[in-house]
Design a protein around this motif. Structure first.
Motif, PDB file in Angstrom:
ATOM      1  N   GLU C 151      45.050 -65.710  28.508  1.00 51.14           N
ATOM      2  CA  GLU C 151      45.170 -67.136  28.203  1.00 51.14           C
ATOM      3  C   GLU C 151      44.143 -67.913  29.027  1.00 51.14           C
ATOM      4  OE1 GLU C 151      48.680 -70.522  28.602  1.00 51.14           O
ATOM      5  OE2 GLU C 151      49.091 -68.417  29.085  1.00 51.14           O
ATOM      6  N   VAL C 153      42.339 -70.554  31.289  1.00 51.25           N
ATOM      7  CA  VAL C 153      42.847 -71.437  32.336  1.00 51.25           C
ATOM      8  C   VAL C 153      41.878 -72.568  32.652  1.00 51.25           C
ATOM      9  CG1 VAL C 153      43.652 -71.554  34.720  1.00 51.25           C
ATOM     10  CG2 VAL C 153      44.264 -69.587  33.299  1.00 51.25           C
ATOM     11  N   TYR C 154      40.618 -72.235  32.873  1.00 51.19           N
ATOM     12  CA  TYR C 154      39.638 -73.314  33.119  1.00 51.19           C
ATOM     13  C   TYR C 154      38.213 -72.851  32.861  1.00 51.19           C
ATOM     14  CZ  TYR C 154      38.364 -71.198  37.598  1.00 51.19           C
ATOM     15  OH  TYR C 154      37.926 -70.328  38.566  1.00 51.19           O
ATOM     16  N   ASP C 156      34.268 -73.940  34.326  1.00 50.74           N
ATOM     17  CA  ASP C 156      33.601 -74.739  35.363  1.00 50.74           C
ATOM     18  C   ASP C 156      32.134 -74.348  35.376  1.00 50.74           C
ATOM     19  OD1 ASP C 156      32.976 -76.369  37.464  1.00 50.74           O
ATOM     20  OD2 ASP C 156      34.243 -75.369  38.931  1.00 50.74           O
ATOM     21  N   LEU C 219      47.271 -77.365  29.584  1.00 51.22           N
ATOM     22  CA  LEU C 219      46.812 -77.315  30.980  1.00 51.22           C
ATOM     23  C   LEU C 219      45.360 -76.851  31.141  1.00 51.22           C
ATOM     24  CD1 LEU C 219      49.892 -75.986  33.012  1.00 51.22           C
ATOM     25  CD2 LEU C 219      49.040 -78.329  32.784  1.00 51.22           C
ATOM     26  N   PHE C 221      41.539 -76.882  31.469  1.00 54.12           N
ATOM     27  CA  PHE C 221      40.652 -77.983  31.867  1.00 54.12           C
ATOM     28  C   PHE C 221      39.233 -77.474  32.056  1.00 54.12           C
ATOM     29  CE2 PHE C 221      40.190 -76.927  36.395  1.00 54.12           C
ATOM     30  CZ  PHE C 221      41.292 -76.119  36.617  1.00 54.12           C
ATOM     31  N   HIS C 223      35.224 -78.547  33.795  1.00 51.11           N
ATOM     32  CA  HIS C 223      34.445 -79.408  34.684  1.00 51.11           C
ATOM     33  C   HIS C 223      32.979 -79.002  34.578  1.00 51.11           C
ATOM     34  CE1 HIS C 223      32.819 -80.624  38.745  1.00 51.11           C
ATOM     35  NE2 HIS C 223      33.367 -81.736  38.346  1.00 51.11           N
ATOM     36  N   VAL C 238      31.587 -70.533  34.682  1.00 52.43           N
ATOM     37  CA  VAL C 238      32.761 -69.698  34.879  1.00 52.43           C
ATOM     38  C   VAL C 238      33.797 -70.015  33.803  1.00 52.43           C
ATOM     39  CG1 VAL C 238      34.691 -69.219  36.434  1.00 52.43           C
ATOM     40  CG2 VAL C 238      32.410 -69.648  37.373  1.00 52.43           C
ATOM     41  N   SER C 240      37.710 -68.844  33.140  1.00 44.49           N
ATOM     42  CA  SER C 240      38.756 -68.085  33.805  1.00 44.49           C
ATOM     43  C   SER C 240      39.993 -68.014  32.929  1.00 44.49           C
ATOM     44  CB  SER C 240      39.079 -68.775  35.129  1.00 44.49           C
ATOM     45  OG  SER C 240      39.903 -67.964  35.914  1.00 44.49           O
ATOM     46  N   THR C 245      38.344 -63.164  34.733  1.00 43.59           N
ATOM     47  CA  THR C 245      37.452 -64.313  34.808  1.00 43.59           C
ATOM     48  C   THR C 245      36.044 -63.820  34.552  1.00 43.59           C
ATOM     49  OG1 THR C 245      38.846 -65.525  36.359  1.00 43.59           O
ATOM     50  CG2 THR C 245      36.511 -66.039  36.398  1.00 43.59           C
TER      51      THR C 245
ATOM     52  N   ARG D 198      41.845 -83.635  38.187  1.00 43.24           N
ATOM     53  CA  ARG D 198      42.564 -82.440  38.631  1.00 43.24           C
ATOM     54  C   ARG D 198      42.537 -81.336  37.593  1.00 43.24           C
ATOM     55  NH1 ARG D 198      47.906 -84.866  36.967  1.00 43.24           N
ATOM     56  NH2 ARG D 198      48.388 -85.138  39.163  1.00 43.24           N
ATOM     57  N   GLY D 199      42.847 -80.148  38.069  1.00 46.94           N
ATOM     58  CA  GLY D 199      43.221 -79.057  37.190  1.00 46.94           C
ATOM     59  C   GLY D 199      44.566 -78.551  37.655  1.00 46.94           C
ATOM     60  N   LYS D 200      45.449 -78.316  36.718  1.00 44.40           N
ATOM     61  CA  LYS D 200      46.757 -77.789  37.094  1.00 44.40           C
ATOM     62  C   LYS D 200      46.895 -76.347  36.614  1.00 44.40           C
ATOM     63  CE  LYS D 200      50.443 -80.422  37.356  1.00 44.40           C
ATOM     64  NZ  LYS D 200      50.546 -80.998  38.703  1.00 44.40           N
ATOM     65  N   HIS D 201      47.844 -75.663  37.190  1.00 41.67           N
ATOM     66  CA  HIS D 201      48.135 -74.305  36.743  1.00 41.67           C
ATOM     67  C   HIS D 201      49.638 -74.199  36.530  1.00 41.67           C
ATOM     68  CE1 HIS D 201      48.615 -69.853  37.101  1.00 41.67           C
ATOM     69  NE2 HIS D 201      47.516 -69.908  36.372  1.00 41.67           N
ATOM     70  N   PHE D 211      38.443 -82.415  41.419  1.00 41.41           N
ATOM     71  CA  PHE D 211      37.032 -82.796  41.357  1.00 41.41           C
ATOM     72  C   PHE D 211      36.933 -84.241  41.810  1.00 41.41           C
ATOM     73  CE2 PHE D 211      38.206 -79.916  37.876  1.00 41.41           C
ATOM     74  CZ  PHE D 211      37.570 -78.772  38.328  1.00 41.41           C
ATOM     75  N   ASN D 225      34.187 -80.223  44.780  1.00 44.16           N
ATOM     76  CA  ASN D 225      34.864 -79.373  43.801  1.00 44.16           C
ATOM     77  C   ASN D 225      35.693 -78.371  44.586  1.00 44.16           C
ATOM     78  OD1 ASN D 225      35.470 -77.246  42.031  1.00 44.16           O
ATOM     79  ND2 ASN D 225      33.530 -77.371  40.926  1.00 44.16           N
ATOM     80  N   LEU D 229      41.799 -71.438  42.184  1.00 40.44           N
ATOM     81  CA  LEU D 229      41.883 -70.605  40.981  1.00 40.44           C
ATOM     82  C   LEU D 229      40.659 -69.726  40.760  1.00 40.44           C
ATOM     83  CD1 LEU D 229      43.290 -73.310  38.517  1.00 40.44           C
ATOM     84  CD2 LEU D 229      44.592 -71.542  39.684  1.00 40.44           C
ATOM     85  N   PRO D 231      38.332 -66.492  41.326  1.00 39.19           N
ATOM     86  CA  PRO D 231      38.262 -65.144  41.901  1.00 39.19           C
ATOM     87  C   PRO D 231      37.030 -64.977  42.788  1.00 39.19           C
ATOM     88  CG  PRO D 231      38.334 -65.063  39.496  1.00 39.19           C
ATOM     89  CD  PRO D 231      38.173 -66.496  39.870  1.00 39.19           C
ATOM     90  N   MET D 232      36.019 -65.823  42.588  1.00 38.22           N
ATOM     91  CA  MET D 232      34.857 -65.767  43.459  1.00 38.22           C
ATOM     92  C   MET D 232      35.066 -66.795  44.564  1.00 38.22           C
ATOM     93  SD  MET D 232      34.213 -65.533  40.044  1.00 38.22           S
ATOM     94  CE  MET D 232      33.415 -67.023  39.458  1.00 38.22           C
TER      95      MET D 232
END
Lengths: 338, 338, 338, 338
Positions: C151, C153-154, C156, C219, C221, C223, C238, C240, C245, D198-201, D211, D225, D229, D231-232
Motif C-alpha cells: 500500500e 504511503v508517501y 518525496d 493518508l 501524501f 512532497h 522516493v 514508499s 520503498t 504533515r504526513g500521517k501514518h 514539511f 523536511n 517513515l 528506510p534511508m
C-alpha cells in the motif's frame, strides 16, 4: 543469573590489558558461560585500570603468579606477537584452553608445535582472527557454500589507511593476516606459492606497504594490497565467482556486503555495459564479531569440535606470511608455501 | 571560417575507423587547424559509415592508396597494435607527423627505431596516451610541480572492470599502459625494475588481471592493479607525498580529484584518527582530453617541441610493459627495465 | 533500409531547434518509422545548424510555411511554453498528431481545450514528460503494479541544482513538472489539494525554489522540493509503501533504482536499526528515454491508444501547477485542484 | 585528581535514566568540574542499572527525595517533555542551574516563564540542543561569522529515517527541533512566520512527517523536511550564501562538512556546469557534542554568561514549533511566530 551459573562456567584469564585486552575482558564479563577470573599485565597502570573496570576480578603481574593463585580453565593471550609462543605453550602445558591474538606466532615451526600440542592435550586453541567471526564474512562464506557465487575465480582485497606504525612488526603481519584469514575461511583453500613486494617509508625499518599475489593449483588467484601510508581508509574485499561476485566494504556500515549478479563467465554477452545484473545488499545481523568468537570458543570447548580458526588453520596463515616475507626480501620471487 | 583557413591548416588522415577512429575524426573536423583529408580503413562497411559522417572526406582501403591520391601532412594511426610499427614507419618515411594509438608497439626495439626515426626526420611522433591530456592528470602534475605534495612517496592505481576481452592482447597492454603513462607524466620518473603477477581466466589465453610493482632507485614505489574481471568498475589512482596525497577517481564526475592534506611524514602525530587534515576537491576544466591532445599535436608541429607523449617517453613505457610481461611469465621475478 | 520504408513512415516536423529540438531531430532520424520532413525555427542561425546536421531535411522559418510546402502527419513542438497553445491548436486543426514539450500550457483551461480537441479529431496528442519514458520510472511503476511496494504511503522528491534561470518561467513549472509527471504515472493517483511555498532570489523575479505538499483523499501524501539555487545537483525520488520503498537517484548511474525491503508498516519490530531488510539494485535497460517516448508515440498513432502522457493526464498536471502557484502566492494556503 | 577537586566541583543530579540519561551521567562522571551526586528515576529497574554503572552515586525515585537527601548545585532533566515545565520550575526555585532536554516545553508561554525565572534567579538554564555543540555546526557558524558564505540565501535541511514512533510527540517536536536549533545558532536569525504541512501514518495519531517553510523579513528562506517513515537515514543540512554553500551531512563520518565555492549570486556566468568552484572538506575536531555542551554549561555557570541555548533562544524555538503545528492543523496556512 550469572552467579548461579558460576560453578558451571569457564574460569578464564586475560593476559595483556593493552589495546585489545579491555574489549575481550568486557565481552567475557557479559557472556554467561564465562567467569572472568584473572587479568594479567606487567604494567601497574594497566592493572589499576583493569581493577577499576572489573572490581571483583583479581589482577596479576605475571601468568605464573595467576597460575599459582587462581583456578583457571582457559586464557586469552592478548600480548605482542613475540610472547605468543611462550605463553601459549605454558597455557597448554597447564591444561588450559587458549585464544591467542593474531598472528599465532611469527614462525611456522613454532605455530606447528603449538597446534600439535593442543591436539595432543585435547585442548581448544584458537587464534583471534576476528574478521572470521563477523557477520559480513559469514555472509561471504554462506554465498560460497550454497553455490551462489559459482566456481571461484579470484579474491582481491585492499586494506589501507594511515596506520599506527607498529614498533615490532611489518604491515604484512599486521594487516595482510586479516585478508589471509578471510580468504582461508571463506574459500576453504590454501595457496601453493606466493609472490610479494613491498613499499618502505623512510620513517620506519618495517615494511609500510605490501602487495601479495597468491598462486593456487588451478586458475583461482588472490591479491592483497595492504598499507599504513594511505590517508584514505579502505577496507574492500572482493570474491568473484563464475555466477556472482561479492564485495565486502567495511567502511560502508549500511552496505557492508554487496552481491553483484555478474560473474566472469562472460560467454558472448555484450560487454559495453559495466554491470550486467541486479545488485543485492543483504541485511546482516548486528552482532559484535568478538562476542561471536568468544561464544564459538565456548561451544568448541563443550563439543570438542575444531574452531574455525584452529591451530592447524592458523599455522597455514603463518606459513603464508613467512613465505610472503621471504618473497618480499627477494623483490617478488615466487616462494612455495610449505 | 574553417574553409578560408584550409590553405594553412594541417592535412591529416585517420587510419582505422573502428572504435576510436570516429572520435578522432570528429575532433579533427571540429578543430580549425586541421583539414581532415582522408579516412582509411580496409572495411567497406566502416568506410561507408565514415562517408556518412564526413561527407566531403575521401576514404580509402589502404594507406598506400591514400598516399598516392591525397596530399597529407600528418596521420593518426588508430589500428590494432601489431600494425603500428609498419604504418608508423611508412608515415615517417613519407615525411608525415604521426599520432599512434597506445601502445606505440609491442616491442621496445621497434619503439626505439620509430622514436629515433622521428627525431632524425624532424617530425612529431606522439602516442595517444589520452589520460595524459585530461584535466585531472594535468591537476596531478601541477600539484607535483608546485611542490604541494612534497616529496613523492608512492603511486597506487586500480583500473578494473568487466572488460572487453581483447582478441590479441592482455590486460597489461590494454589497461596498465594508462597507469604507466600517468605515472611517467605526473612524476617524471622511470622505474628501474618491475615485479608483476597475473590472473588468468579460463575463457581466454591472455592475462585477464595483472598486479605490477615498480621499483625505483630510492624509496618511492608504485603499484598497479588492472583487471577485466571486476563487475565493479574502478578507476582510482593515488599519488602520495610527504605533505599531501592526491586521489584521481575517474568514476566520480563531480569529485574526480581530491587532495588530502595528510602526508605520510607522520612524525609523532596522533594516528588514532584516519584523516589528518582538510580535503580539497579542485574544480577541473571540462575539456575533452582527446581534443586537448590534438591541439597539443598541432602546437608541437608548429613549435617543434617534444610532445608530452613523445616517442622517447612512449618507448620507456613499452620497455616497462615488456619487462612486466617477462616478470609475469616468471611469477613475480624482478626484471630490470633497460 | 530506411528509404524503402519511407512510403509507410510518419512524416514529421520539429518546431523549435533550440536546446531540446536537436535531440528530438536526431532520434527521429534514427527511428525507422519516422520520416523527418521539416525543421522549423525562426532563427536563421539555428536553421543553418539544422541543415548542417540534417542535410536533406528542408527547414522553414514558420510553421505556416512548412504546412504549405510539405506534407506532414505529425509535429513535435519544442518551443517556449507560451507558444504551445497556439502551435498545438494549429497542428491539431490541420489533422496532425502532436508531441508538445512540457508543460502542455500554462493554463488549465487551455490545456483542457487542446486535450478535448485532440480527442474530437481522433489525433494523438502527447506531452513530452520524458521521465515517464525512462527505464527507472518504468521500474518504479512495475514495482507498484505488481504489488511489491504494498500500500503506498508517501512520495518525496528532491530536484535541485544550480539552474539556468529561465527568463519566462519559475522553478515550479521548470522542475516540479517532472515530479508531478512521475508521481501521476507511477501511482496513477491525482492530488485533491496542494500547499506550496517558495524561495526567491534577488537576481530574478521568478521563484527560484519551491516546496510543494500534495494532499490526497486518504493518508497518502507527496512532497516535492525543487530549486535552482543548489550547488549540489540532487535528483532523488522516493516512493514508499507498506512493504518496500523504492529510491530513484538519477545521479548514480550504476545504482539508479534501489529497492529497500523495509516498509513503514512497522508493527512491533525493533527500530534501533535503521535498515530493516535487504536492499536490491535492479538492473535497468539502457534505453534513451526520448527514443522510448518517440517509439511510444508511433505505437499510439498505430493503435490509437492513449499515450502515457496524454492530453488528459497532462491537463491534470497543469491544474496542479496552477494550484501550487496560487498557494505559493498565498504563502502555503491550501488550494483545491479542480 | 577528581577527588581532590570535589570540594570545588559542581554537585549535579541527573533526572531520568532512560535513553539519554546514561550518556549524560557517563560524561558528567568523566569531567573534572562535575561531581555526579544523584541519579533520579522512578523506575527501580533503571535505578538498579544506574547503581551498577555508578557505584558510589546515590539514586532516588523522585526529585523531591533527592532534594531532601543530597546537596545539589545543578540538575540535568532528561525526562519526557510533558514533565519539563514542572521539574525545571522546581529546580530553579531551589536555586539550581538546569540543563533540560529539548524541547524546553511544549508551550511557548511555559517556556517564557522558565526563561524569565532563570534570569530573575540569576541561574543558568540551558536546553540540550546537542547539535549546537557539535564540531560540524561550530564550523558552519564560523563560516557564517567570518563572512566566507557571503550574504545568506537559504537553509534547507532533511532529517529522515525509520524512526522510533514516540508515544507522546510528533516528528515535528522530535526532529525538526534540531534543525530549528541549528538554524538559529548558525544564522542568528529568527523567522517571522511559518507554513507547514504533515504526513500521517495509519499506525499512529501523531504526525510522522512534516514539511516546514520558514519566512523571514527579507528574501532569506528556510525549509525543513523531517520524517520517521524513511528506510534511508538522511541527515543533510545546507546553508547557502552568495559566495559559498556549506553542506553538513551527518551520515558521512569522513566528510561531515563540505564547503562549495559556488554561491547563488550567479551573475552572467555559464550555468551549463553544475559545480562552479572548488569544494573543501575541512577537518573537524573529534569531540563528543554532549561533552562540549556540559563543559559549556560549567563555563556559563562560572562566568554567568548566557549559554548558546539559553532559555530565551529555546523559547523562540518552542514558539516556532507551536506555530508550525498550528499551520499543520490548517494544511499550510501561514502562521505568524510571536
Amino acid at each position: 543469573m550469572k552467579n548461579s551459573a558460576v560453578s558451571d562456567s569457564l574460569r578464564i584469564a586475560v593476559i595483556g590489558y593493552g589495546y585489545w585486552g579491555p574489549h575481550i575482558a568486557r565481552n567475557l564479563s557479559q557472556i554467561a558461560g564465562f567467569n572472568l577470573s584473572a587479568i594479567i599485565d606487567f604494567s601497574l597502570e594497566r592493572r589499576t585500570e583493569a581493577n577499576r573496570k572489573h572490581v571483583s576480578v583479581p589482577s596479576f603481574a605475571t601468568f605464573d603468579e595467576a597460575l599459582m593463585k587462581v583456578e583457571l580453565d582457559a586464557v586469552v593471550i592478548a600480548t605482542p606477537t613475540k610472547s605468543h609462543y611462550g605463553l601459549t605453550y605454558k597455557a597448554l602445558e597447564n591444561g588450559l584452553h587458549v585464544i591467542v591474538e593474531k598472528p599465532l606466532t611469527s614462525k611456522t615451526s613454532e605455530a606447528q608445535i603449538l597446534a600439535e600440542l593442543a591436539v595432543a592435550k585435547n585442548l581448544i586453541m584458537m587464534v583471534d582472527h576476528t574478521y572470521v567471526y563477523s557477520s559480513a564474512v559469514a555472509k561471504m562464506k554462506e554465498l560460497v557454500e550454497c553455490g551462489e557465487l559459482g566456481e571461484l575465480v579470484y579474491f582481491d582485497s585492499t586494506r589501507v589507511n594511515l596506520g599506527l606504525f607498529q614498533p615490532d612488526t611489518s604491515v604484512l603481519w599486521d594487516l595482510a593476516v586479516h585478508d589471509l584469514a578471510i580468504l582461508q575461511h571463506v574459500t576453504g583453500r590454501s595457496p601453493k606459492s606466493v609472490s610479494a613486494t613491498r613499499g618502505k617509508h623512510k620513517s620506519t625499518n618495517y615494511d609500510a606497504a605490501a602487495f601479495v599475489t597468491l598462486h593456487f593449483d588451478d586458475l583461482f588467484f588472490a591479491h592483497i594490497n595492504v598499507s599504513w601510508l594511505s590517508p584514505m581508509k579502505i577496507r574492500r574485499t572482493v570474491l568473484s565467482g563464475s555466477n556472482k561476485t561479492v564485495l565486502f566494504d567495511d567502511m560502508l556500515p549500511d552496505e557492508r556486503v554487496k552481491v553483484y549478479e555478474a560473474g566472469v563467465d562472460l560467454g558472448e554477452s555484450d560487454l559495453l555495459q559495466y554491470r550486467l545484473g541486479d545488485v543485492k545488499i543483504p541485511k546482516l545481523t548486528q552482532s559484535e564479531a568478538l562476542r561471536t568468537e568468544l561464544e564459538h570458543f565456548l561451544e568448541c570447548i563443550t563439543t570438542r569440535c575444531d574452531s574455525w580458526t584452529s591451530g592447524e588453520s592458523a599455522t597455514k596463515i603463518v606459513a603464508c606470511l613467512e613465505a610472503a616475507e621471504k618473497s618480499i626480501e627477494n623483490n617478488g620471487l615466487e616462494i612455495l608455501i610449505t
